[in-house]
Design a protein around this motif. Structure first.
Motif, PDB file in Angstrom:
ATOM      1  N   LEU A  27       0.820  -1.212   0.000  1.00 41.91           N
ATOM      2  CA  LEU A  27       0.000   0.000   0.000  1.00 41.91           C
ATOM      3  C   LEU A  27       0.850   1.256   0.000  1.00 41.91           C
ATOM      4  CD1 LEU A  27      -2.844  -0.969   2.468  1.00 41.91           C
ATOM      5  CD2 LEU A  27      -3.070  -0.488   0.023  1.00 41.91           C
ATOM      6  N   VAL A  28       1.905   1.267   0.820  1.00 38.55           N
ATOM      7  CA  VAL A  28       2.804   2.418   0.867  1.00 38.55           C
ATOM      8  C   VAL A  28       3.421   2.659  -0.507  1.00 38.55           C
ATOM      9  CG1 VAL A  28       5.031   3.225   1.765  1.00 38.55           C
ATOM     10  CG2 VAL A  28       3.323   2.312   3.317  1.00 38.55           C
ATOM     11  N   THR A  29       3.897   1.592  -1.114  1.00 34.47           N
ATOM     12  CA  THR A  29       4.515   1.680  -2.430  1.00 34.47           C
ATOM     13  C   THR A  29       3.548   2.236  -3.460  1.00 34.47           C
ATOM     14  OG1 THR A  29       5.981  -0.154  -1.945  1.00 34.47           O
ATOM     15  CG2 THR A  29       5.591   0.318  -4.254  1.00 34.47           C
ATOM     16  N   LYS A  30       2.318   1.816  -3.374  1.00 34.47           N
ATOM     17  CA  LYS A  30       1.315   2.213  -4.357  1.00 34.47           C
ATOM     18  C   LYS A  30       0.835   3.648  -4.168  1.00 34.47           C
ATOM     19  CE  LYS A  30      -3.121   0.695  -6.213  1.00 34.47           C
ATOM     20  NZ  LYS A  30      -4.181  -0.301  -6.107  1.00 34.47           N
ATOM     21  N   HIS A  31       0.735   4.109  -2.925  1.00 38.67           N
ATOM     22  CA  HIS A  31       0.043   5.367  -2.658  1.00 38.67           C
ATOM     23  C   HIS A  31       0.910   6.543  -2.225  1.00 38.67           C
ATOM     24  CE1 HIS A  31      -3.861   3.609  -3.277  1.00 38.67           C
ATOM     25  NE2 HIS A  31      -3.508   2.580  -2.531  1.00 38.67           N
ATOM     26  N   ILE A  32       2.151   6.341  -1.838  1.00 39.31           N
ATOM     27  CA  ILE A  32       2.980   7.454  -1.366  1.00 39.31           C
ATOM     28  C   ILE A  32       4.099   7.726  -2.370  1.00 39.31           C
ATOM     29  CG2 ILE A  32       4.496   8.315   0.446  1.00 39.31           C
ATOM     30  CD1 ILE A  32       2.968   6.636   2.434  1.00 39.31           C
ATOM     31  N   PRO A  33       4.083   8.907  -2.987  1.00 38.56           N
ATOM     32  CA  PRO A  33       5.159   9.261  -3.919  1.00 38.56           C
ATOM     33  C   PRO A  33       6.511   9.301  -3.199  1.00 38.56           C
ATOM     34  CG  PRO A  33       3.311  10.794  -4.107  1.00 38.56           C
ATOM     35  CD  PRO A  33       3.063   9.940  -2.899  1.00 38.56           C
ATOM     36  N   ARG A  34       7.565   9.048  -3.932  1.00 34.54           N
ATOM     37  CA  ARG A  34       8.902   9.006  -3.346  1.00 34.54           C
ATOM     38  C   ARG A  34       9.789  10.168  -3.785  1.00 34.54           C
ATOM     39  NH1 ARG A  34      10.018   4.057  -0.900  1.00 34.54           N
ATOM     40  NH2 ARG A  34       8.200   2.744  -0.977  1.00 34.54           N
ATOM     41  N   ASP A  35       9.186  11.197  -4.409  1.00 31.55           N
ATOM     42  CA  ASP A  35       9.996  12.341  -4.817  1.00 31.55           C
ATOM     43  C   ASP A  35      10.103  13.343  -3.661  1.00 31.55           C
ATOM     44  OD1 ASP A  35       7.771  14.706  -5.888  1.00 31.55           O
ATOM     45  OD2 ASP A  35       7.104  12.641  -5.585  1.00 31.55           O
ATOM     46  N   LEU A  36      11.200  14.067  -3.612  1.00 30.83           N
ATOM     47  CA  LEU A  36      11.500  14.981  -2.516  1.00 30.83           C
ATOM     48  C   LEU A  36      10.485  16.117  -2.426  1.00 30.83           C
ATOM     49  CD1 LEU A  36      13.439  15.500  -0.223  1.00 30.83           C
ATOM     50  CD2 LEU A  36      14.886  16.776  -1.800  1.00 30.83           C
ATOM     51  N   ASP A  37       9.977  16.599  -3.553  1.00 34.76           N
ATOM     52  CA  ASP A  37       9.014  17.707  -3.539  1.00 34.76           C
ATOM     53  C   ASP A  37       7.754  17.352  -2.756  1.00 34.76           C
ATOM     54  OD1 ASP A  37      10.729  19.224  -5.050  1.00 34.76           O
ATOM     55  OD2 ASP A  37       9.763  18.719  -6.955  1.00 34.76           O
ATOM     56  N   TYR A  38       7.273  16.139  -2.894  1.00 40.48           N
ATOM     57  CA  TYR A  38       6.065  15.705  -2.189  1.00 40.48           C
ATOM     58  C   TYR A  38       6.272  15.739  -0.675  1.00 40.48           C
ATOM     59  CZ  TYR A  38       2.252  12.731  -0.563  1.00 40.48           C
ATOM     60  OH  TYR A  38       1.161  12.242   0.107  1.00 40.48           O
ATOM     61  N   HIS A  39       7.473  15.454  -0.219  1.00 39.79           N
ATOM     62  CA  HIS A  39       7.773  15.332   1.211  1.00 39.79           C
ATOM     63  C   HIS A  39       8.456  16.573   1.783  1.00 39.79           C
ATOM     64  CE1 HIS A  39       6.745  11.049   1.139  1.00 39.79           C
ATOM     65  NE2 HIS A  39       7.273  11.066  -0.065  1.00 39.79           N
ATOM     66  N   ALA A  40       8.447  17.682   1.062  1.00 41.90           N
ATOM     67  CA  ALA A  40       9.185  18.883   1.455  1.00 41.90           C
ATOM     68  C   ALA A  40       8.801  19.400   2.839  1.00 41.90           C
ATOM     69  CB  ALA A  40       8.993  19.972   0.409  1.00 41.90           C
ATOM     70  N   ASP A  41       7.530  19.317   3.222  1.00 38.44           N
ATOM     71  CA  ASP A  41       7.103  19.833   4.523  1.00 38.44           C
ATOM     72  C   ASP A  41       7.041  18.749   5.603  1.00 38.44           C
ATOM     73  OD1 ASP A  41       4.979  18.580   3.272  1.00 38.44           O
ATOM     74  OD2 ASP A  41       3.474  19.944   4.091  1.00 38.44           O
ATOM     75  N   HIS A  42       7.558  17.570   5.322  1.00 37.77           N
ATOM     76  CA  HIS A  42       7.577  16.467   6.286  1.00 37.77           C
ATOM     77  C   HIS A  42       8.859  16.495   7.101  1.00 37.77           C
ATOM     78  CE1 HIS A  42       4.649  13.856   3.703  1.00 37.77           C
ATOM     79  NE2 HIS A  42       4.138  15.017   4.059  1.00 37.77           N
ATOM     80  N   ASP A  43       8.892  15.696   8.144  1.00 34.24           N
ATOM     81  CA  ASP A  43      10.090  15.531   8.957  1.00 34.24           C
ATOM     82  C   ASP A  43      11.022  14.561   8.227  1.00 34.24           C
ATOM     83  OD1 ASP A  43      11.840  15.663  11.070  1.00 34.24           O
ATOM     84  OD2 ASP A  43      10.673  14.363  12.391  1.00 34.24           O
ATOM     85  N   LEU A  44      12.180  15.061   7.784  1.00 34.71           N
ATOM     86  CA  LEU A  44      13.100  14.261   6.980  1.00 34.71           C
ATOM     87  C   LEU A  44      14.397  13.986   7.712  1.00 34.71           C
ATOM     88  CD1 LEU A  44      12.717  16.041   3.527  1.00 34.71           C
ATOM     89  CD2 LEU A  44      11.530  14.005   4.327  1.00 34.71           C
ATOM     90  N   ASP A  45      14.934  12.809   7.487  1.00 29.46           N
ATOM     91  CA  ASP A  45      16.260  12.441   7.960  1.00 29.46           C
ATOM     92  C   ASP A  45      17.170  12.488   6.742  1.00 29.46           C
ATOM     93  OD1 ASP A  45      18.372  11.520   9.465  1.00 29.46           O
ATOM     94  OD2 ASP A  45      17.738   9.422   9.395  1.00 29.46           O
TER      95      ASP A  45
END
Length: 74
Positions: A27-45
């Motif tokens: 499900l994660v693979t199918k529904h969550i994009p893996r590009d940096l722009d999508y996760h820009a406002d998330h907590d990143l390591d």
């Protein structure tokens, strides 16, 4: 070979933690994009670059629990 497993045992095998992990990751693979722009406002390591070799580890999105830039199958 799976035909030799009785249905009541097959049902129990299919709900093991490994089976649920597989379902979750699909499900994660199918529904969550893996590009940096999508996760820009998330907590990143931040990713890690090993300078003694060309090996690097892509950044990790702590919010979503996925490695960014990594292909879904690997």
């Amino acid at each position: 070979m799976s035909d030799s497993i009785p249905a009541h045992i097959r049902a129990e095998l299919d709900v093991t933690p490994a089976w649920w992990d597989q379902q979750y990751h699909a499900l994660v693979t199918k529904h969550i994009p893996r590009d940096l722009d999508y996760h820009a406002d998330h907590d990143l390591d931040d990713g890690i670059q090993f300078y003694a070799s060309s090996y690097s580890i892509a950044p990790w999105c702590i919010t979503c629990g996925i490695r960014l830039g990594r292909t879904p199958d690997g």
